[in-house]
Design an enzyme around this catalytic site. Structure first.
Site, PDB file in Angstrom:
ATOM      1  CB  SER A 145      -0.878   0.002   1.256  1.00 34.75           C
ATOM      2  OG  SER A 145      -1.539   1.227   1.454  1.00 34.75           O
TER       3      SER A 145
ATOM      4  CE1 TYR B 246      -4.748  -1.892   5.087  1.00 35.50           C
ATOM      5  CE2 TYR B 246      -3.597   0.010   4.193  1.00 35.50           C
ATOM      6  CZ  TYR B 246      -4.274  -1.175   3.998  1.00 35.50           C
ATOM      7  OH  TYR B 246      -4.465  -1.651   2.726  1.00 35.50           O
TER       8      TYR B 246
END
Length: 299
Positions: free
Chosen positions: A139, A152
């Protein structure tokens, strides 16, 4: 669409929706036989039936090493080989660390990081035999930290480093290892995160192009092309490649004046939900919580 995967077998985790579902469809359209792994059996059947051909679903929690080992054996028994494995399954929380539900926070680390490790442990032996390709979906959160996304960011930074280590270990055995990077892409997870008012406002004030939500299809198309090429780095949005040379200065920027300013601005929105424990976001997060609840009930 370019490139062919005719005769190859691809495993995609988190294949019931979002990036995983569309990537499975795109790999199948290039000729791959696709094994779909996820937590939602009805959704996985829907995806498999939509793909047609020889696509098949397997229900498994990626944090369960024994379950993934069983899936790996059954996939190989069905198809005779495994050429591609995509560690895509992931969940997220949104909001300040101290307001996060501890169990949900830990679950993000378990699914995103330890689940990717378990996926590699289950499927790499077959990839060594086929001299195949392992793609780890990371990501923008691996390239730069962000407030209110601690779990995250930590998990995606971890899987990026893990994949780089695997590439160094396995290259001489013919296995290619790639890392796929995605910015904010239109999925259930991102839409769920945007339901957090403070995070949505903070994200809207990020500098272009990091403040946009990008359409799913072109991003996954780039990921699929990366799988065909067996690329070491795959970028779902073109500009993410340009983040690599400057990533070293981003923690200081976001952890300094910019981060302090944005968190001060977020305080009024955060005050309204202070004390509320934030869990997993989006439909995928809900499915994860439901599956774990069902498991606890059986036990």
């Amino acid at each position: 669409m370019t490139g062919s995967l005719d005769g190859q077998v691809a495993v995609v985790t988190g294949a019931a929706r979002g990036v995983g579902e569309l990537l499975a469809r795109k790999l199948a359209s290039r000729g791959a036989q696709v094994a779909l792994v996820g937590l939602e059996p009805e959704e996985l059947v829907r995806v498999a039936e939509g793909i047609g051909g020889n696509a098949a679903p397997w229900t498994a929690d990626v944090t369960d090493r024994e379950a993934l080992a069983r899936v790996a054996g059954e996939v190989r028994e069905r198809y005779g080989r495994i050429d591609i494995a995509v560690a895509n399954a992931g969940v997220a929380t949104a909001g300040p660390f101290l307001d996060s539900d501890p169990e949900a926070f830990d679950r993000v680390i378990h699914v995103n990081l330890l689940g990717s490790i378990a996926t590699a442990r289950a499927f790499l032996p077959s990839l060594i035999d086929s001299r195949g390709y392992f793609l780890q979906i990371a990501s923008l959160a691996a390239l730069t930290p962000a407030p209110m996304m601690a779990a995250y960011c930590a998990s995606k930074s971890g899987v990026e480093a893990f994949a780089h280590s695997l590439r160094a270990e396995l290259g001489h055995r013919g296995v290619k290892v790639g890392v796929g990077y995605l910015s904010w892409t239109d999925t259930d997870m991102v839409r769920g995160a945007d339901e957090d008012e403070a995070l949505a406002r903070l994200r809207a004030r990020l500098p272009w192009p990091t403040n946009r939500t990008y359409p799913l299809e072109p991003a996954v198309e780039r990921i699929a092309e990366g799988v065909v090429r067996r690329s070491p780095h795959v970028y779902g949005q073109w500009w993410l490649r340009g983040m690599q040379p400057v990533r070293g200065c981003l923690p200081s920027l976001l952890g300094g004046a910019l981060g302090r300013r944005e968190m001060r601005r977020a305080e009024p929105a955060l005050a309204g939900s202070q004390g509320a424990r934030r869990g997993l976001v989006g439909r995928g997060g809900a499915a994860d919580e439901q599956a774990r609840s069902a498991t606890r009930h059986v036990e």
